[in-house]
Design an enzyme around this catalytic site. Structure first.
Site, PDB file in Angstrom:
ATOM      1  N   HIS A   1      39.133  24.820 -12.412  1.00 31.23           N
ATOM      2  CA  HIS A   1      39.287  23.392 -12.076  1.00 31.23           C
ATOM      3  C   HIS A   1      39.360  23.226 -10.553  1.00 31.23           C
ATOM      4  O   HIS A   1      38.755  22.310  -9.985  1.00 31.23           O
ATOM      5  CB  HIS A   1      40.585  22.820 -12.659  1.00 31.23           C
ATOM      6  CG  HIS A   1      40.635  22.760 -14.151  1.00 31.23           C
ATOM      7  ND1 HIS A   1      41.696  23.247 -14.884  1.00 31.23           N
ATOM      8  CD2 HIS A   1      39.756  22.258 -15.063  1.00 31.23           C
ATOM      9  CE1 HIS A   1      41.476  23.036 -16.171  1.00 31.23           C
ATOM     10  NE2 HIS A   1      40.295  22.444 -16.309  1.00 31.23           N
TER      11      HIS A   1
ATOM     12  N   ARG B   1      30.212  25.264 -17.430  1.00 32.17           N
ATOM     13  CA  ARG B   1      30.425  26.711 -17.315  1.00 32.17           C
ATOM     14  C   ARG B   1      29.251  27.483 -17.892  1.00 32.17           C
ATOM     15  O   ARG B   1      28.766  28.436 -17.312  1.00 32.17           O
ATOM     16  CB  ARG B   1      31.702  27.119 -18.065  1.00 32.17           C
ATOM     17  CG  ARG B   1      32.957  26.709 -17.348  1.00 32.17           C
ATOM     18  CD  ARG B   1      34.142  26.857 -18.222  1.00 32.17           C
ATOM     19  NE  ARG B   1      33.988  26.021 -19.418  1.00 32.17           N
ATOM     20  CZ  ARG B   1      34.946  25.749 -20.262  1.00 32.17           C
ATOM     21  NH1 ARG B   1      36.135  26.265 -20.096  1.00 32.17           N
ATOM     22  NH2 ARG B   1      34.733  24.973 -21.295  1.00 32.17           N
TER      23      ARG B   1
ATOM     24  N   LYS C   1      46.375  16.020 -28.760  1.00 27.86           N
ATOM     25  CA  LYS C   1      46.116  17.430 -28.475  1.00 27.86           C
ATOM     26  C   LYS C   1      47.371  18.320 -28.441  1.00 27.86           C
ATOM     27  O   LYS C   1      47.239  19.537 -28.345  1.00 27.86           O
ATOM     28  CB  LYS C   1      45.360  17.551 -27.149  1.00 27.86           C
ATOM     29  CG  LYS C   1      43.850  17.672 -27.334  1.00 27.86           C
ATOM     30  CD  LYS C   1      43.224  18.161 -26.053  1.00 27.86           C
ATOM     31  CE  LYS C   1      41.763  18.500 -26.235  1.00 27.86           C
ATOM     32  NZ  LYS C   1      41.140  18.894 -24.969  1.00 27.86           N
TER      33      LYS C   1
ATOM     34  N   SER D   1      41.464  26.539 -19.764  1.00 26.24           N
ATOM     35  CA  SER D   1      42.918  26.413 -19.951  1.00 26.24           C
ATOM     36  C   SER D   1      43.326  27.072 -21.256  1.00 26.24           C
ATOM     37  O   SER D   1      44.405  27.661 -21.366  1.00 26.24           O
ATOM     38  CB  SER D   1      43.319  24.936 -19.986  1.00 26.24           C
ATOM     39  OG  SER D   1      43.022  24.308 -18.773  1.00 26.24           O
TER      40      SER D   1
HETATM   41  O1  PNS Z   1      39.462  18.833 -20.088  1.00 22.23           O
HETATM   42  P1  PNS Z   1      38.808  18.213 -21.286  1.00 22.23           P
HETATM   43  O2  PNS Z   1      39.787  18.175 -22.448  1.00 22.23           O
HETATM   44  O3  PNS Z   1      37.506  18.896 -21.626  1.00 22.23           O
HETATM   45  O4  PNS Z   1      38.437  16.686 -20.891  1.00 22.23           O
HETATM   46  C1  PNS Z   1      37.840  15.811 -21.824  1.00 22.23           C
HETATM   47  C2  PNS Z   1      37.822  14.364 -21.284  1.00 22.23           C
HETATM   48  C3  PNS Z   1      39.205  13.949 -20.795  1.00 22.23           C
HETATM   49  C4  PNS Z   1      36.851  14.258 -20.141  1.00 22.23           C
HETATM   50  C5  PNS Z   1      37.329  13.439 -22.441  1.00 22.23           C
HETATM   51  O5  PNS Z   1      37.994  13.769 -23.615  1.00 22.23           O
HETATM   52  C6  PNS Z   1      37.553  11.950 -22.154  1.00 22.23           C
HETATM   53  O6  PNS Z   1      36.932  11.387 -21.300  1.00 22.23           O
HETATM   54  N1  PNS Z   1      38.517  11.359 -22.905  1.00 22.23           N
HETATM   55  C7  PNS Z   1      38.888   9.979 -22.735  1.00 22.23           C
HETATM   56  C8  PNS Z   1      38.476   9.159 -23.947  1.00 22.23           C
HETATM   57  C9  PNS Z   1      37.049   8.713 -23.812  1.00 22.23           C
HETATM   58  O7  PNS Z   1      36.673   7.991 -22.899  1.00 22.23           O
HETATM   59  N2  PNS Z   1      36.202   9.127 -24.755  1.00 22.23           N
HETATM   60  C10 PNS Z   1      34.835   8.709 -24.802  1.00 22.23           C
HETATM   61  C11 PNS Z   1      33.857   9.742 -24.369  1.00 22.23           C
HETATM   62  S1  PNS Z   1      32.746   9.890 -25.683  1.00 22.23           S
END
Ligand code: PNS
Length: 162
Positions: free
Chosen positions: A17, A90, A41, A128
């Protein structure tokens, strides 16, 4: 002025990150690291703890701020007037999911664009989830996370055992 968001769970923040934060802060005018307050989560660290760790590790970056958000990313972006999303890729296995959310976000709000940075090779294996798996067995995580957080992560697992 380009304000971008680097959204994620950051549970906990890893060197991977940090690599994306440092490189994207160099590209955009302002970078907001957005910590998702994801109740579903069951995170290891609370959202406040994750925000505080990120604030500590980015304190010397003048154009980086940390914020938490709930709900849809595009709604939070509207609130903070950001139009760019930064995500790290990645491996090819990340691509399908990332493409899907990038396209969805763009359709929901056509002003929103996603920029993918390819993760540095040193961190292409890192997540993570892997850090938590190793730490939960007391393994060495010192190569994977900022040094000041190593003991905090082990301590968290000890607290969980009590
Ligand atoms: O670190 P992560 O868990 O891979 O991050 C995922 C994240 C936070 C980028 C994604 O889950 C997100 O944007 N969540 C917010 C809800 C949202 O907007 N969802 C619509 C996207 S389809």
């Amino acid at each position: 002025m380009k304000r971008a968001i680097y959204p994620g769970s950051f549970d906990p923040v890893t060197n991977g990150h940090m690599d994306i934060i440092v490189r994207s802060a160099d590209i955009v005018d302002e970078l907001v690291v957005g910590v998702l307050n994801n109740h579903a989560k069951n995170p290891l660290f609370s959202v406040d703890e994750r925000v505080s760790m990120l604030k500590e590790i980015t304190k010397d970056f003048p154009n980086v701020t940390i914020a938490s958000f709930d709900g849809l990313l595009v709604d939070f972006m509207e609130e903070i007037q950001a139009t760019l999303i930064i995500r790290g890729l990645r491996a090819v296995t990340d691509f399908e999911y990332e493409l899907q959310i990038a396209q969805t976000n763009h359709i929901v709000n056509p002003k929103v664009e996603t920029i993918f940075l390819t993760t540095s090779l040193n961190y292409s294996y890192l997540s993570s989830t892997i850090v938590k798996e190793i730490a939960s067995y007391g393994g060495d995580i010192s190569k994977f996370v900022p040094v000041q957080f190593v003991d905090r992560i082990y301590k968290k697992y000890k607290e969980c055992e009590l």
